[in-house]
Design an enzyme around this catalytic site. Structure first.
Site: not given
Length: 517
Positions: A291, A458-460
């Site tokens: 994101h 911070y959403h890999p």
């Protein structure tokens, strides 16, 4: 003893859950391998202090390659290197995602991962202080609570969004995601409730669970097509931790694919280029999603969290578990459609009652606040690959943020929603001027500003996805006794902050491993 039934790599959001659930059987021996150490730092547990952990020794401190869609900038990518992993350094927002995410997974071949399949695992992990209902659980290890900060600037954002025509939503994990409101948080008594606090700490009392800290996993040992252990570097020496049943990788969407490739599981051409023997030719590292977020920063004469770190507020936190230091920074937000005809939201907002700029690394020198959109359902796809055939080398990471027309349109529309909210009376009366905002509302200026100022949320996810690298039971294709259990297995990034979905996946994986599904 170096032989266990299960060897779990990574004491992060998923690994802590797995270690706790698998060790519930006293006859099962579990080893949990973690490169970092115990979560003892005060900044971990004081919610408002989480950004002080950035670029510390508790952070893997990764950077992307130059990103082509954002002017060649490298993105700063913090990841927790400590018990609890990213759940020990994140903003504690508890969001599960949209029903459409999981039903979409199942429709595309991820059998057993529909919304009705995964909801029981969300509910099982949760101890929601609002109580139990059709969507929420109580009595689980993970405390979910309302914010105890309730900063007036966050309330002003919510009221401004309502004034702009958006509905109030006090439960983004309920019947509908749409609308604006405060976020629920993984907090207990005003302090962080990471997966380390919730799952690992109680389980560490069990004699059948061994936690090896300061242990870097170098490769999975694969013999005759089966994973038999993990080679680790610890105390300046190398040893093999043997798994009688399974090796389970829970190192995250950047490190799990790296470890697979170092072990010979990955794209054959990539592995051959590094002289690595191919054990299974799989598209490991492909399909990376994240994101991408932009935050408009405004000045204000309302007291922000800049002054939260006072002795009085520290005493309030310690004695009552209340006050500004309980703030998770991202106190409020919302979910929006950027255009008509969408079945689910494609833009999410976060609001911080303090300046948050320069990827969260910028100095806080005056009172301000920030809010803005992220691209919630990105069509851009990136890649994780090796930098070197060395376990101590960081992987090469390219997200390809904003490289598709759809993603550029979504971020532009999201910024326009933000500008509209900022113009409403409840926000306008607390804004004294711009701090970091677009130059104008033209498409060109909005996009240029998004490319210049945006950052990871911070959403890999999705680098070892179900259907391409692992099967629906999260077993790696072509290698027996090897699973991946973390956000890398998601077929697509959920419309959510990804910590709660990662906990859910680990809860479900524990049952799959035990044969309880």
């Amino acid at each position: 003893m170096n032989t266990y039934d299960y060897v779990v790599v990574g004491a992060g959001s998923a690994g802590c859950v797995l270690a706790a659930r698998l060790s519930e059987d006293p006859g099962t021996r579990v080893a949990l391998i973690e490169a970092g150490g115990p979560d003892t730092a005060q900044e971990i547990h004081v919610p408002a202090a989480f950004s002080q952990l950035f670029k510390s020794d508790l952070d893997w401190d990764l950077d992307s390659e130059p990103e082509p869609g954002i002017g060649g900038r490298r993105a700063y990518l913090p990841r927790g290197k400590v018990f609890g992993g990213c759940s020990s350094i994140n903003a504690m927002i508890y969001i599960r995602g949209n029903r459409a995410d999981y039903d979409g997974w199942a429709a595309n071949g991820a059998d057993g991962w529909s919304y009705s399949d995964v909801l029981p695992y969300f509910r099982r992990s949760e101890d929601n202080l609002r109580g139990a209902d059709a969507f929420h659980g109580t009595g689980g290890p993970l405390t979910v609570s309302d914010s105890r900060s309730n900063h007036p600037l966050a309330s002003a954002f919510v009221e401004a969004a309502i004034s702009a025509g958006h509905r109030r939503n006090d439960d983004f994990n309920g019947e509908s995601q749409l609308g604006v409101g405060p976020y629920q948080l993984t907090q207990r008594d005003g302090m962080r409730c990471s997966t380390s606090v919730a799952f690992l700490h109680p389980a560490m009392q069990r004699p059948n669970l061994t936690v090896l800290s300061g242990a870097r996993a170098d490769r999975v040992v694969i013999e005759n097509g089966r994973a038999t252990g993990v080679e680790v570097t610890r105390n300046s020496g190398t040893e093999v931790i043997t798994a009688a049943r399974e090796v389970i990788l829970s190192a995250g969407a950047y490190e799990s694919p790296k470890l697979l490739m170092l072990s010979g599981v990955g794209p054959a051409d990539t592995l051959a280029a590094f002289g690595i023997r191919v054990r299974a030719d799989l598209p490991v590292g492909e399909g990376l999603q994240d994101h991408y977020m932009t935050l408009l920063n405004f000045r204000t004469d309302t007291e922000s969290l800049m002054t939260a770190a006072s002795e009085a507020n520290a005493e309030l936190l310690q004695s009552q578990g209340r006050g500004p230091l309980t703030s998770n920074i991202g106190e409020a937000g919302g979910f929006f459609h950027s255009r008509d005809g969408l079945a689910a939201p494609d833009v999410q907002f976060h609001m911080a009652p303090v300046l948050f700029h320069q990827e969260g690394l910028g100095p806080i020198t005056e009172h301000g606040f920030a809010f803005g959109p992220c691209v919630l359902a990105p069509t851009s796809r990136g890649r994780v690959t090796l930098r070197a055939a060395r376990p101590d080398a960081a992987p090469r990471i390219t997200h390809n943020y904003l490289t598709t027309a759809e993603d550029r349109a979504a971020i532009i529309a999201g910024i326009r929603i933000a500008l509209d909210i900022a113009a409403q009376a409840p926000a306008a009366k607390v804004i004294t001027g711009p701090y970091d905002v677009p130059d104008s509302d033209s498409d060109a200026d909005l996009l240029a500003w998004a490319q210049r100022s945006g950052m990871t949320l911070y959403h890999p996810t999705s680098t070892c996805a179900i259907g391409s690298v692992v099967d629906p039971e999260l077993r790696v294709y072509g290698v027996q006794g090897l699973r991946v259990v973390d956000a890398s297995v998601f077929p697509s990034v959920p419309r959510a902050n990804t910590n709660a979905p990662t906990v859910m996946a680990a809860e479900k994986a524990a049952d799959l491993i035990k044969g309880a599904v």
